[in-house]
Design a protein around this motif. Structure first.
Motif, PDB file in Angstrom:
ATOM      1  N   ASN A 111       0.801  -1.225   0.000  1.00  0.00           N
ATOM      2  CA  ASN A 111       0.000   0.000   0.000  1.00  0.00           C
ATOM      3  C   ASN A 111       0.831   1.272   0.000  1.00  0.00           C
ATOM      4  O   ASN A 111       0.276   2.372   0.066  1.00  0.00           O
ATOM      5  N   ALA A 112       2.162   1.175  -0.084  1.00  0.00           N
ATOM      6  CA  ALA A 112       3.002   2.371  -0.057  1.00  0.00           C
ATOM      7  C   ALA A 112       2.664   3.326  -1.194  1.00  0.00           C
ATOM      8  O   ALA A 112       2.570   4.552  -0.991  1.00  0.00           O
ATOM      9  N   VAL A 115      -0.563   5.236  -0.611  1.00  0.00           N
ATOM     10  CA  VAL A 115      -0.372   6.307   0.378  1.00  0.00           C
ATOM     11  C   VAL A 115       0.244   7.526  -0.296  1.00  0.00           C
ATOM     12  O   VAL A 115      -0.219   8.667  -0.124  1.00  0.00           O
ATOM     13  N   GLY A 174       8.621   9.438   4.134  1.00  0.00           N
ATOM     14  CA  GLY A 174       7.826   8.489   4.896  1.00  0.00           C
ATOM     15  C   GLY A 174       8.637   7.765   5.954  1.00  0.00           C
ATOM     16  O   GLY A 174       9.859   7.928   6.052  1.00  0.00           O
ATOM     17  N   THR A 176       4.832  11.581   6.089  1.00  0.00           N
ATOM     18  CA  THR A 176       3.806  10.645   6.527  1.00  0.00           C
ATOM     19  C   THR A 176       4.446   9.644   7.480  1.00  0.00           C
ATOM     20  O   THR A 176       5.577   9.212   7.260  1.00  0.00           O
ATOM     21  N   GLU A 177       3.725   9.310   8.535  1.00  0.00           N
ATOM     22  CA  GLU A 177       4.234   8.326   9.485  1.00  0.00           C
ATOM     23  C   GLU A 177       3.928   6.899   9.047  1.00  0.00           C
ATOM     24  O   GLU A 177       4.249   5.947   9.759  1.00  0.00           O
ATOM     25  N   GLN A 178       3.353   6.752   7.879  1.00  0.00           N
ATOM     26  CA  GLN A 178       3.113   5.427   7.315  1.00  0.00           C
ATOM     27  C   GLN A 178       4.451   4.830   6.878  1.00  0.00           C
ATOM     28  O   GLN A 178       5.241   5.476   6.193  1.00  0.00           O
ATOM     29  N   LEU A 191       6.781   3.073   4.567  1.00  0.00           N
ATOM     30  CA  LEU A 191       6.712   2.905   3.117  1.00  0.00           C
ATOM     31  C   LEU A 191       7.658   1.836   2.596  1.00  0.00           C
ATOM     32  O   LEU A 191       7.455   1.315   1.492  1.00  0.00           O
TER      33      LEU A 191
END
Length: 301
Positions: free
Chosen positions: A101-102, A105, A121, A202-204, A206
């Motif tokens: 899903n990177a 995002v 990220g 983003t703190e997601q 990656l």
């Protein structure tokens, strides 16, 4: 963005990573949207990279494999960037992998702000012993170009990495990777991106970034010449307001060489580097973190 233009081009430079390349490819291919693309630049590999790529390209039409004579990572990245069609580029190392899903995002972030020049990220660092650590991106304040360059180059309070960052392609074309460097070639590019356009974070997580003991970062051949070349390359593309930082950054590079020589037990060489830094910027060299090491060198001499 124009729907007929790919949103994101993922570029993988690869040299003799045929055994790990499938992991990287398999992490990207399921995430590609209809207009995305994946470009692999085979930098003159002598292993089975070409065979692996041939197998993948027959099954995946959005994967382009390009072979070039061995010229180094900088040249491979530049080649891929020139070939890319998307307005944004993600540069993935062949031994690393994207998180699921990177790309979705990142796609959502740049669709909300088309002027952003860079998205930073989080990453999962994977160490040789299997340990994993989540690393969140550092905040990037709204500040002048000089202040942003100072934070990145001198205080190191801004961190940028490949694989977990998205870059605007037009900015990469303005400041290509210096092909005369085999390590540290990302510093001039990252600094240019940082001061040229807005940055979002983003703190997601990656990417999973695999650490290796034999990384080029640890090579010390011609280290002084390479350090000074990095300084020249960094400031060749920075605006006028950033140029007063040049001497301080030169001192910073000598202090880094001093620390490496000290850790290697090379006391005469450590002393040489510390004296050079002291002459260039006494205040920086006399900061406690370096002065303490300088005293250690002096007591060992």
């Amino acid at each position: 963005m124009d729907a007929s233009c790919p949103t994101i081009s993922v570029i993988i430079p690869s040299y003799n990573y045929g055994h790990l390349l499938p992991r990287a490819l398999d992490s990207v291919l399921p995430q590609l949207a209809e207009n995305d693309e994946l470009i692999v630049i085979d930098d003159g590999s002598t292993d089975d990279t070409a065979t692996r790529l041939a197998e993948y390209t027959t099954r995946h039409p959005r994967l382009s494999a390009v072979h070039q004579e061995n010229a180094g990572a900088a040249a491979a990245r530049n080649h891929g960037i020139r070939l890319a069609k998307a307005p944004y580029v993600l540069l993935l190392d062949a031994d690393d992998e994207l998180m699921p899903n990177a790309l979705n995002v990142l796609r959502a972030i740049v669709s909300r702000d088309t002027e952003v020049g860079m998205v930073l990220g989080a990453q999962i660092s994977v160490h040789p012993d299997g340990r994993e650590r989540l690393r969140l991106p550092t905040a990037v304040p709204k500040a002048s170009a000089k202040e942003l360059a100072r934070r990145y180059l001198l205080s190191k309070s801004i961190s940028i990495s490949h694989c977990c960052s998205l870059f605007r392609r037009d900015l990469l074309l303005q400041r290509p990777y210096p092909e005369n460097l085999r390590s540290g070639e990302d510093i001039p590019v990252f600094c240019h991106l940082l001061v040229s356009a807005p940055v979002l974070t983003t703190e997601q997580a990656l990417a999973r970034i695999h650490k290796h003991a034999d990384s080029l970062r640890h090579l010390r051949d011609d280290e002084e010449e390479r350090a000074l070349t990095i300084v020249d390359e960094v400031f060749s593309s920075l605006p006028t307001e950033c140029q007063p930082l040049r001497q301080r950054y030169r001192a910073q590079r000598y202090l880094s060489l001093f620390r490496a020589a000290l850790n290697a037990g090379e006391m005469p060489r450590a002393g040489y580097f510390y004296r050079r830094a002291l002459r260039l910027n006494p205040l920086q060299a006399l900061r406690w973190t370096y002065l303490r090491k300088g005293l250690r060198w002096l007591l060992s001499s």
